[in-house]
Every structure is written in C-alpha cells, then in structure tokens.
Design a protein around this motif. Sequence first.
Motif, PDB file in Angstrom:
ATOM      1  N   PRO A  41      -5.999  13.172   5.073  1.00  0.00           N
ATOM      2  CA  PRO A  41      -4.865  12.694   5.873  1.00  0.00           C
ATOM      3  C   PRO A  41      -5.169  11.419   6.638  1.00  0.00           C
ATOM      4  O   PRO A  41      -4.264  10.671   6.964  1.00  0.00           O
ATOM      5  N   ASP A  42      -6.458  11.162   6.952  1.00  0.00           N
ATOM      6  CA  ASP A  42      -6.812   9.986   7.720  1.00  0.00           C
ATOM      7  C   ASP A  42      -7.176   8.803   6.831  1.00  0.00           C
ATOM      8  O   ASP A  42      -7.743   7.818   7.322  1.00  0.00           O
ATOM      9  N   LEU A  43      -6.890   8.893   5.526  1.00  0.00           N
ATOM     10  CA  LEU A  43      -7.189   7.793   4.624  1.00  0.00           C
ATOM     11  C   LEU A  43      -6.298   6.606   4.962  1.00  0.00           C
ATOM     12  O   LEU A  43      -5.094   6.762   5.126  1.00  0.00           O
ATOM     13  N   PRO A  44      -6.861   5.392   5.078  1.00  0.00           N
ATOM     14  CA  PRO A  44      -6.033   4.231   5.429  1.00  0.00           C
ATOM     15  C   PRO A  44      -5.005   3.942   4.347  1.00  0.00           C
ATOM     16  O   PRO A  44      -5.257   4.116   3.156  1.00  0.00           O
ATOM     17  N   ARG A  45      -3.842   3.502   4.775  1.00  0.00           N
ATOM     18  CA  ARG A  45      -2.744   3.251   3.857  1.00  0.00           C
ATOM     19  C   ARG A  45      -3.007   1.981   3.052  1.00  0.00           C
ATOM     20  O   ARG A  45      -3.467   0.980   3.593  1.00  0.00           O
ATOM     21  N   GLN A  74      10.618  -1.308  -7.260  1.00  0.00           N
ATOM     22  CA  GLN A  74      10.501   0.049  -6.716  1.00  0.00           C
ATOM     23  C   GLN A  74       9.278   0.754  -7.282  1.00  0.00           C
ATOM     24  O   GLN A  74       8.531   1.431  -6.555  1.00  0.00           O
ATOM     25  N   ARG A  75       9.041   0.610  -8.575  1.00  0.00           N
ATOM     26  CA  ARG A  75       7.886   1.260  -9.189  1.00  0.00           C
ATOM     27  C   ARG A  75       6.567   0.676  -8.668  1.00  0.00           C
ATOM     28  O   ARG A  75       5.621   1.414  -8.373  1.00  0.00           O
ATOM     29  N   GLU A  76       6.513  -0.648  -8.537  1.00  0.00           N
ATOM     30  CA  GLU A  76       5.266  -1.285  -8.117  1.00  0.00           C
ATOM     31  C   GLU A  76       4.978  -1.050  -6.632  1.00  0.00           C
ATOM     32  O   GLU A  76       3.859  -0.696  -6.248  1.00  0.00           O
ATOM     33  N   MET A  77       5.993  -1.246  -5.778  1.00  0.00           N
ATOM     34  CA  MET A  77       5.771  -1.149  -4.338  1.00  0.00           C
ATOM     35  C   MET A  77       5.559   0.285  -3.866  1.00  0.00           C
ATOM     36  O   MET A  77       4.754   0.537  -2.959  1.00  0.00           O
ATOM     37  N   VAL A  78       6.271   1.233  -4.483  1.00  0.00           N
ATOM     38  CA  VAL A  78       6.238   2.620  -4.001  1.00  0.00           C
ATOM     39  C   VAL A  78       5.266   3.479  -4.793  1.00  0.00           C
ATOM     40  O   VAL A  78       4.444   4.196  -4.211  1.00  0.00           O
ATOM     41  N   LYS A  81       1.377   0.530  -6.112  1.00  0.00           N
ATOM     42  CA  LYS A  81       0.609  -0.057  -5.012  1.00  0.00           C
ATOM     43  C   LYS A  81       0.693   0.762  -3.729  1.00  0.00           C
ATOM     44  O   LYS A  81      -0.189   0.685  -2.875  1.00  0.00           O
ATOM     45  N   ARG A  82       1.816   1.497  -3.558  1.00  0.00           N
ATOM     46  CA  ARG A  82       2.035   2.339  -2.374  1.00  0.00           C
ATOM     47  C   ARG A  82       2.012   1.535  -1.076  1.00  0.00           C
ATOM     48  O   ARG A  82       1.544   1.998  -0.051  1.00  0.00           O
ATOM     49  N   TRP A  83       2.512   0.303  -1.153  1.00  0.00           N
ATOM     50  CA  TRP A  83       2.661  -0.496   0.067  1.00  0.00           C
ATOM     51  C   TRP A  83       3.824   0.018   0.902  1.00  0.00           C
ATOM     52  O   TRP A  83       3.874  -0.234   2.104  1.00  0.00           O
ATOM     53  N   GLU A  87      11.075   6.249   1.573  1.00  0.00           N
ATOM     54  CA  GLU A  87      12.034   6.087   2.670  1.00  0.00           C
ATOM     55  C   GLU A  87      12.031   4.654   3.189  1.00  0.00           C
ATOM     56  O   GLU A  87      13.091   4.079   3.472  1.00  0.00           O
ATOM     57  N   GLU A  88      10.840   4.054   3.344  1.00  0.00           N
ATOM     58  CA  GLU A  88      10.762   2.671   3.806  1.00  0.00           C
ATOM     59  C   GLU A  88      11.412   1.721   2.815  1.00  0.00           C
ATOM     60  O   GLU A  88      12.085   0.760   3.211  1.00  0.00           O
ATOM     61  N   PHE A  89      11.225   1.981   1.533  1.00  0.00           N
ATOM     62  CA  PHE A  89      11.854   1.128   0.524  1.00  0.00           C
ATOM     63  C   PHE A  89      13.372   1.213   0.613  1.00  0.00           C
ATOM     64  O   PHE A  89      14.065   0.189   0.519  1.00  0.00           O
ATOM     65  N   LEU A  90      13.903   2.420   0.793  1.00  0.00           N
ATOM     66  CA  LEU A  90      15.351   2.573   0.917  1.00  0.00           C
ATOM     67  C   LEU A  90      15.884   1.833   2.143  1.00  0.00           C
ATOM     68  O   LEU A  90      16.927   1.167   2.083  1.00  0.00           O
ATOM     69  N   GLU A  91      15.173   1.956   3.268  1.00  0.00           N
ATOM     70  CA  GLU A  91      15.627   1.292   4.491  1.00  0.00           C
ATOM     71  C   GLU A  91      15.579  -0.227   4.336  1.00  0.00           C
ATOM     72  O   GLU A  91      16.528  -0.937   4.706  1.00  0.00           O
ATOM     73  N   ASP A  92      14.476  -0.753   3.798  1.00  0.00           N
ATOM     74  CA  ASP A  92      14.359  -2.199   3.618  1.00  0.00           C
ATOM     75  C   ASP A  92      15.386  -2.706   2.610  1.00  0.00           C
ATOM     76  O   ASP A  92      15.944  -3.799   2.777  1.00  0.00           O
ATOM     77  N   TRP A  93      15.627  -1.916   1.566  1.00  0.00           N
ATOM     78  CA  TRP A  93      16.607  -2.348   0.575  1.00  0.00           C
ATOM     79  C   TRP A  93      18.012  -2.368   1.156  1.00  0.00           C
ATOM     80  O   TRP A  93      18.819  -3.252   0.822  1.00  0.00           O
TER      81      TRP A  93
END
Length: 227
Positions: A41-45, A74-78, A81-83, A87-93
């Motif tokens: 759980p403490d792995l850096p994002r 969507q496939r690459e970012m989420v 790469k998991r940047w 939920e963040e992708f939906l909000e930013d989009w």
Amino acid sequence: MSHSFFLAGTTGAESDGQAQSATAIISHALIPPCRPPALPPDLPRPQPASLADLFFSFTWLALQGFGGVLAVIQREMVERKRWLTQEEFLEDWAVAQIMPGPNVVNLSLMVGGRYFGLPGALAALAGMLAVPLVIVLLLGVLYTRCGDNPQMAGALRGMAAVSAGMIAATGVKLATALVKHPLPLWLTLSITALGVLMVAVLRWPLLYILLGLGGIGCLLTYRKLST
C-alpha cells in the motif's frame, strides 16, 4: 501385536502427510500463482520521470490516435503507465470537455501541469502536437494528389469504423467507474443515457448539454457530498 500395527499405521499416515506436503510445496514453487502478488500500500505512485518522458509519451500517444486519441490515452494513462486513476481520468476529461479547444490537448495540459507545473504542461502539449503536425501536413499533401483514388477512400472508411469501435469500447470501460460515484448507480446511468440521447439522437449543442445536464449532475453530487 495390535499395538505394533497401530504404530505402523500411524507412521505410514504421517509419512503420507509429509509426502503430500512436500509435493504441494514443490508444486507451488514450480507453478506460479494465477493472481499476481498485490502491491504494497505504501508503494510510490508511478509518474513521469522527466519532461522528456512527458514529451515522448504524449508524442507516442498522438501517433497512435488515428481517428481520435481518447481510447489510446485512456489505456496508456490509466492502465499501462498508471499516471491517473480511472476516477481522475474521468474528472480531468470532464474538465477538458468544458474548456475551449481540443479535448485531448486540454487533457495533456492538465496531466503535464499535474506533475511538473507549467513546464510539464508545455512539454506534454509539444509532444501532442509537434510530430503529428508534420505528419498531418505530409499526409495532406498526399491526399490532395491521391484523394480521388477509390482504394484510399475505402481505407479511410475502414479506419473510421475502427475508430468508432475504439471510442465505444472506451466508453464502456469508463462507465465502470460510475460504481464508485457518490450518486446512486441508477441515477448516474440515467444521466449517462440522457447525455447519449441528447448528443446522438436530438443533436443538441454540446454547450447546452454540458451546462444543463452537467450542471444538474454537479449540483446533485455536491448536495450528496454535503450531507
């Protein structure tokens, strides 16, 4: 004699149990588990390593986006790469839809600015536009010379069909995030269906849909979170 027979049976059972345990341990070591181990759980994002990483990542995204880059980004970012989370992708989009200008360009500015501020936003924007602009200019020159070719026209129609399928698949993926929305699932699905109806069937202007239906969604979510 019966006592000796009992001891022999017990020893045999223990030997069988040890053999089974040893076989299970060896099998577990040789055969990898079907499910990958969970991340701590403490792995850096994960995040872009540098401005160059942002530039080349968005350049690669733009080069894959034939007919629309939404499915690819969507496939690459989420997923890869998991940047961003789903939920963040939906909000930013959603914000990128409201802002003036191309949606994907707005999204690249927000992702770059999220990690490196203004330099990151400019690096992501340059990656999204620089190389694809050169390719589009070259293809434009080629199309003016060969646009009447029936084979080229058929190829373009085929690419449009593939792009439509990719965008539809991305919509289904993004819809799974509605389960975690503060509003009830039936209400979020109703708002989604109304949005599709207004855009695809009624053909209302996008600005009216965003202000009307989007405003209702924002108001209901705000009231839900305030209670």
